[in-house]
Design a protein around this motif. Sequence first.
Motif, short mmCIF file in Angstrom:
data_model
loop_
_atom_site.label_atom_id
_atom_site.label_comp_id
_atom_site.label_asym_id
_atom_site.label_seq_id
_atom_site.Cartn_x
_atom_site.Cartn_y
_atom_site.Cartn_z
N LYS A 1 6.97 -4.87 -1.16
CA LYS A 1 5.56 -5.16 -0.87
C LYS A 1 4.76 -3.87 -0.67
O LYS A 1 3.61 -3.78 -1.09
CB LYS A 1 5.44 -6.04 0.38
N LEU A 2 5.36 -2.86 -0.05
CA LEU A 2 4.67 -1.59 0.15
C LEU A 2 4.42 -0.88 -1.19
O LEU A 2 3.34 -0.32 -1.41
CB LEU A 2 5.46 -0.69 1.10
N ALA B 1 10.43 -5.32 2.64
CA ALA B 1 9.19 -4.60 2.94
C ALA B 1 8.88 -3.58 1.86
O ALA B 1 7.72 -3.42 1.46
CB ALA B 1 9.29 -3.91 4.31
N LEU C 1 4.62 -8.66 5.48
CA LEU C 1 4.09 -8.08 4.24
C LEU C 1 4.10 -9.11 3.11
O LEU C 1 3.21 -9.11 2.26
CB LEU C 1 4.90 -6.84 3.84
N VAL D 1 11.93 1.27 6.47
CA VAL D 1 11.60 0.03 5.78
C VAL D 1 12.85 -0.71 5.34
O VAL D 1 13.90 -0.12 5.15
CB VAL D 1 10.68 0.28 4.56
N THR E 1 0.74 -9.94 1.03
CA THR E 1 0.63 -9.70 -0.41
C THR E 1 0.66 -10.99 -1.24
O THR E 1 0.35 -10.95 -2.43
CB THR E 1 1.74 -8.75 -0.89
N GLY F 1 8.27 6.31 6.26
CA GLY F 1 8.74 5.35 7.25
C GLY F 1 9.77 5.97 8.18
O GLY F 1 9.72 5.78 9.40
N TYR G 1 0.38 -0.21 6.89
CA TYR G 1 1.25 -1.37 6.68
C TYR G 1 2.72 -1.13 6.98
O TYR G 1 3.50 -2.08 7.05
CB TYR G 1 1.14 -1.85 5.23
N GLY G 2 3.12 0.12 7.13
CA GLY G 2 4.54 0.47 7.26
C GLY G 2 5.23 -0.10 8.48
O GLY G 2 6.45 -0.26 8.48
N VAL H 1 -1.02 3.67 3.00
CA VAL H 1 -0.22 2.44 2.98
C VAL H 1 0.88 2.51 4.04
O VAL H 1 1.11 1.54 4.76
CB VAL H 1 0.35 2.17 1.57
N SER H 2 1.52 3.66 4.16
CA SER H 2 2.58 3.80 5.15
C SER H 2 2.04 3.63 6.57
O SER H 2 2.63 2.93 7.39
CB SER H 2 3.27 5.15 5.00
N LEU I 1 7.49 6.22 0.29
CA LEU I 1 7.35 5.25 1.39
C LEU I 1 8.55 5.29 2.34
O LEU I 1 8.39 5.23 3.56
CB LEU I 1 7.16 3.85 0.82
#
Length: 173
Positions: free
Chosen positions: A35-36, A32, A125, A28, A129, A21, A117-118, A113-114, A17
Amino acid sequence: MKTDSVPHSLASIANGLIARGLKAGHPVTQQALHKLVYLVDAYHWAAHGLPAVDHEAKAWKFGPHYPNLLTLLEYQGNRPIKHLLDDVDPETGETVRGPVATGARIEPILDFVSKAYGGLTGPQLSDLTAKPGGAWERTRAASPGVIAPGIPGTEAGRDYADLVKRKDEERAA
């Protein structure tokens, strides 16, 4: 490091991640990243019925949290993370520099996910979540008086199963 065997190390998922990012121009933060990683694990549970991460998320006050990730990060505060994390090989005890989870099952989830939501902030986030009715809230409600109960991966996966099913149906059509 492991390729497509599960679970992957917490550091290798976090690094996947962090690297994505940085490449996308949205590094990130510590908040964050917790949560990621949780979202990667939840989507992996939903898609494959198995954990992606070798640690269980805890239902802390402001959303899912990985205590061992704090140790790996040392203290980053709300600053962007600009380097990959080291890990320890469980078989040899040797330090592994910046491992990144790889494999046909995990890489698409890390990518998704990146991308999806990144770009969100840590507080955004946390709201996502720790949403009402989600695994985080269900876990906290089932464990009154416990500061940070573990969130069962099956519960986290349940929150995202419908989205995974819709994505699978779209690919098949």
